[in-house]
Design a protein around this motif. Structure first.
Motif, mmCIF file in Angstrom:
data_model
loop_
_atom_site.group_PDB
_atom_site.id
_atom_site.type_symbol
_atom_site.label_atom_id
_atom_site.label_comp_id
_atom_site.label_asym_id
_atom_site.label_seq_id
_atom_site.Cartn_x
_atom_site.Cartn_y
_atom_site.Cartn_z
ATOM 1 N N SER A 221 0.861 -1.176 0.000
ATOM 2 C CA SER A 221 0.000 0.000 0.000
ATOM 3 C C SER A 221 0.898 1.226 0.000
ATOM 4 O O SER A 221 1.603 1.478 0.984
ATOM 5 N N VAL A 222 0.896 1.974 -1.090
ATOM 6 C CA VAL A 222 1.727 3.165 -1.194
ATOM 7 C C VAL A 222 0.931 4.373 -0.708
ATOM 8 O O VAL A 222 -0.159 4.664 -1.206
ATOM 9 N N LEU A 268 -6.693 5.464 -2.227
ATOM 10 C CA LEU A 268 -7.807 4.843 -2.923
ATOM 11 C C LEU A 268 -8.226 3.565 -2.227
ATOM 12 O O LEU A 268 -7.434 2.908 -1.553
ATOM 13 N N SER A 269 -9.481 3.202 -2.415
ATOM 14 C CA SER A 269 -9.987 1.910 -1.966
ATOM 15 C C SER A 269 -10.856 1.346 -3.076
ATOM 16 O O SER A 269 -11.156 2.026 -4.062
ATOM 17 N N GLY A 270 -11.248 0.103 -2.927
ATOM 18 C CA GLY A 270 -12.077 -0.497 -3.954
ATOM 19 C C GLY A 270 -11.284 -0.969 -5.159
ATOM 20 O O GLY A 270 -10.052 -1.039 -5.137
ATOM 21 N N PRO A 271 -11.963 -1.268 -6.263
ATOM 22 C CA PRO A 271 -11.309 -1.856 -7.440
ATOM 23 C C PRO A 271 -10.216 -0.984 -8.053
ATOM 24 O O PRO A 271 -9.296 -1.506 -8.684
ATOM 25 N N ALA A 272 -10.319 0.342 -7.893
ATOM 26 C CA ALA A 272 -9.329 1.225 -8.510
ATOM 27 C C ALA A 272 -8.040 1.326 -7.715
ATOM 28 O O ALA A 272 -7.066 1.917 -8.183
ATOM 29 N N SER A 273 -8.015 0.758 -6.524
ATOM 30 C CA SER A 273 -6.832 0.875 -5.674
ATOM 31 C C SER A 273 -5.644 0.138 -6.287
ATOM 32 O O SER A 273 -5.738 -1.058 -6.578
ATOM 33 N N PRO A 274 -4.522 0.828 -6.479
ATOM 34 C CA PRO A 274 -3.373 0.200 -7.164
ATOM 35 C C PRO A 274 -2.490 -0.599 -6.208
ATOM 36 O O PRO A 274 -1.296 -0.354 -6.088
ATOM 37 N N LYS A 275 -3.057 -1.560 -5.531
ATOM 38 C CA LYS A 275 -2.299 -2.360 -4.576
ATOM 39 C C LYS A 275 -1.985 -3.717 -5.177
ATOM 40 O O LYS A 275 -2.813 -4.316 -5.865
ATOM 41 N N GLU A 291 5.359 5.265 -10.412
ATOM 42 C CA GLU A 291 4.293 6.100 -10.960
ATOM 43 C C GLU A 291 3.013 5.300 -11.170
ATOM 44 O O GLU A 291 1.904 5.821 -10.995
ATOM 45 N N ALA A 292 3.134 4.035 -11.535
ATOM 46 C CA ALA A 292 1.949 3.207 -11.730
ATOM 47 C C ALA A 292 1.139 3.066 -10.447
ATOM 48 O O ALA A 292 -0.081 2.839 -10.501
ATOM 49 N N GLU A 293 1.813 3.197 -9.295
ATOM 50 C CA GLU A 293 1.124 3.082 -8.011
ATOM 51 C C GLU A 293 0.530 4.405 -7.549
ATOM 52 O O GLU A 293 -0.453 4.423 -6.799
#
Length: 411
Positions: A221-222, A268-275, A291-293
């Motif tokens: 988690s960034v 972010l949370s949910g489906p868009a979260s870049p984890k 950057e992708a995160e």
């Protein structure tokens, strides 16, 4: 000579630190072990600020845990003299008929939580920092606010030591072996014995109990911070910009006001979260934020928070332990009667830590707890595997743990 303790707490992140404090204040002999120093930034208990809220949508037991935690945070502040929780208020923003708003309203009725409904022009006038649609409203909770995570961990560890606990940083746990008379804790600095172990090692928890095969997975988690546009600093401080959680269709995120001059913290949370999942917790330390995160968070800021510059001011790697059903793991496994497991807090556990610490201490010393953690039993995964059905948590409030055990003090 191997020293004996009533309780050994393995892991002194926020959950272990709170558990050590609670067990020691009850008069137990306690040793707290961690491979790092209290308040470190290599696990899941750092990041400068965390959200406290009681207007919850995760399930009924969480409301009770948050209420208990609020009182214990205040006790810890009085004990330590440190400011740990600033109740600057909080917003839950969601679609008028959405599930998050409905669940939070149910929680408010259940827990008698003070809140106000804000919508339309009244909402826009009071909190112009947010871009709001016609179908959205907000629930404002005055009791919500900002927790100082590193300070809270250090205060709890210090309070445990004041109550007589022995604290050993720099001790990496290698093995936990139950032998019918307690547990032998082998670390890279020595061996200890305890009647009961509270295992709160964050993303390392499952690896220390290989026989249980707990489905606790580490997830990266960034954390990201954003600066206000010119002239907007005051508008994004805690006096005018409360913590928020947003659940509006594909706009799912959260934010914390600028409490330390570093900017507004947004995630972010949910489906868009870049984890992404981690193969090993240690992998999180060696990979800087990419950057992708951070780009999806910047896009969320651009879309919903027009007073912030949509360029990441700073970023820091954190990680969470997660379960298949998204709920905590707190309890005594049937196959490990001398171990209280605390894990799977999935990024929203920090506000509940004092209550979880109390539950863990009660389970370790008495075998049962008054805290509503029955639905968080580690054995629910085994039951699911045997039945062939997905894991489900009823989130009921029953007591957890085997019959009470005596509590002895060992030299």
């Amino acid at each position: 000579m191997v020293r004996r303790y009533d309780v050994a707490v393995v892991g002194l992140g926020v959950m272990g630190a709170m558990a050590a404090w609670q067990a020691a204040r009850q008069g137990a002999s306690v040793i707290g072990l961690d491979r790092f120093a209290p308040g470190h930034g290599l696990g899941s208990s750092h990041g400068g600020s965390r959200i406290f809220r009681m207007l919850l949508f995760e399930g009924a037991p969480y409301v009770s845990l948050a209420r208990t935690s609020l009182g214990l945070f205040r006790q810890l502040e009085a004990t330590s003299g440190a400011g740990l929780l600033d109740q600057c208020g909080g917003l839950l923003i969601g679609t008028r008929d959405g599930p998050a708003i409905a669940a939070a309203r149910a929680a408010a009725r259940l827990g008698g939580i003070d809140h106000r409904v804000l919508e339309g022009d009244a909402l826009r006038a009071r909190f112009p920092q947010h871009t709001l649609d016609e179908d959205e409203l907000a629930l404002y909770e005055p009791t919500a606010g900002v927790i100082r995570p590193e300070a809270a961990v250090r205060a709890a560890v210090a309070a445990a030591a004041t109550c007589g606990a022995r604290i050993e940083p720099g001790a990496r746990c290698l093995a936990l072996d139950e032998d019918g008379q307690g547990t032998v804790i082998t670390t890279d600095t020595g061996v200890h014995r305890a009647r009961t172990v509270i295992l709160a090692a964050g993303c390392w928890t499952a690896g220390l109990l290989p026989d249980l095969a707990l489905p606790l997975r580490p997830q990266r988690s960034v954390l990201t911070w954003f600066r206000p546009a010119a002239g907007g600093a005051r508008a994004h401080g805690p006096a005018r910009f409360p913590v928020f959680v947003r659940r509006s269709g594909d706009r799912q995120g959260w934010g914390i006001p600028d409490v330390d001059g570093l900017g507004v913290k947004v995630g972010l949370s949910g489906p868009a979260s870049p984890k992404r999942w981690l193969d090993r917790p240690e992998d999180n330390w060696t990979t800087p934020p990419a950057e992708a995160e951070t780009a999806p968070v910047a896009a969320f800021v651009r879309r919903t928070l027009p007073g912030l510059l949509p360029a990441v001011a700073s970023a820091q790697a954190c990680m969470d332990g997660r379960t298949p059903d998204g709920h905590f793991v707190v309890g005594i496994p049937a196959r490990r009667p001398g171990t209280v497991v605390c894990g799977g807090f999935a990024g929203h556990g920090f506000k509940h830590a004092p209550a979880i610490g109390l539950a863990a201490a009660q389970l370790a010393l008495e075998g049962a707890t008054e805290m509503p953690v029955g639905a968080f039993s580690p054995d629910r995964f085994e039951r699911s595997e045997r039945s062939g059905r997905p894991v489900r948590s009823d989130l009921g409030g029953r007591r957890a743990g085997p019959a009470p055990r005596s509590r002895g003090v060992h030299p």
